[in-house]
Design an enzyme around this catalytic site. Structure first.
Site, mmCIF file in Angstrom:
data_model
loop_
_atom_site.group_PDB
_atom_site.id
_atom_site.type_symbol
_atom_site.label_atom_id
_atom_site.label_comp_id
_atom_site.label_asym_id
_atom_site.label_seq_id
_atom_site.Cartn_x
_atom_site.Cartn_y
_atom_site.Cartn_z
ATOM 1 N N CYS A 177 65.820 41.170 10.836
ATOM 2 C CA CYS A 177 65.162 41.575 9.790
ATOM 3 C C CYS A 177 64.225 42.089 9.900
ATOM 4 C CB CYS A 177 66.206 41.638 8.308
ATOM 5 S SG CYS A 177 65.589 40.033 8.164
ATOM 6 N N GLU A 223 66.066 47.104 10.983
ATOM 7 C CA GLU A 223 66.884 45.877 11.631
ATOM 8 C C GLU A 223 66.657 46.219 12.986
ATOM 9 O OE1 GLU A 223 70.074 42.382 9.624
ATOM 10 O OE2 GLU A 223 68.120 44.130 8.995
#
Length: 230
Positions: A177, A223
């Site tokens: 992330c 992401e």
């Protein structure tokens, strides 16, 4: 305390249901207050599909066998959705409530080839790798793949070392992330030449594919799913 977990100060249900329930890729999931789960569920289905294609380029319709090691597994969502393609899934997660959810979710979906272990990955992985290697040799299965989905801080250096030094792990999928943060250190340690001083003695990985997933619309963040092979 401004921040504490369920173990330090147990939650008390004041109103409503004790858990949130979600459905992804035809699988159902129970989520506890302490457990991590992707809030953008539509994009999470895309993320899980990309991770599945990276882990199993042969196609999930073909049971490839072997072991999938799901590190930082949370409620078991990725491991459970990938379970039809492998002989066994072994999930490792620090948060005890999330592990309880993962076990519940496997039973809820009738998945019998998943086991989930609670504790620090840097402690558990060195302990379980010998027995996983033995089971792979005995089954003659499809090898071992690893999928890691850590928090923003990335993987503990001892987790990277354990994965790097385990020769049975030929394919590693990293879900990040914050790839420009501490995760970059993990990428370097996975791919650098062997370094005895850092106890990175295993064969180096090579980055093959990187796919950004827009999990956070209207922000600069995304992401990143990366495939490493050796």
């Amino acid at each position: 305390m401004t921040r504490c977990d369920h173990e330090e100060s147990p939650y008390q249900l004041l109103y409503g249901q004790a858990h949130i329930h979600e459905e992804l890729l035809s699988f159902k999931f129970r989520i506890s207050p302490d457990a991590f789960f992707q809030v953008n569920t539509a994009a999470a289905e895309v993320l899980f599909t990309v991770a599945r294609e990276m882990c199993f380029p042969e196609g999930v319709a073909d049971r490839v066998g072997g072991t999938l090691l799901d590190v930082c597994c949370g409620t078991g969502a990725i491991g459970i959705t990938l379970s039809p393609a492998v002989e066994q899934v072994v999930g490792v997660e620090l948060v005890p409530q999330a592990v309880e959810d993962a076990r519940h979710n496997a039973a809820l979906n009738g998945v019998l080839n998943c086991q989930f272990l609670a504790g620090k990955a840097e402690v558990i992985l060195p302990r379980i790798f010998p027995q996983l290697s033995s089971s792979e040799e005995g089954s003659g299965g499809g090898g071992m793949a690893a999928l890691v989905n850590p928090a923003r801080a990335g993987l503990h250096y001892r987790v990277v070392r354990a994965l790097r030094n385990q020769p049975d792990v030929r394919r590693l999928v990293y879900v990040s992330c914050k790839p420009d943060g501490e995760a970059m250190r993990n990428f370097i340690e996975l791919c650098c030449p062997p370094d005895p001083q850092k106890k990175l003695t295993g064969e180096a990985f090579t980055p093959r594919v990187a796919v950004p997933i827009d999990m956070f619309p209207h922000t600069e963040h995304c992401e990143l799913v990366l495939l490493f092979e050796r």
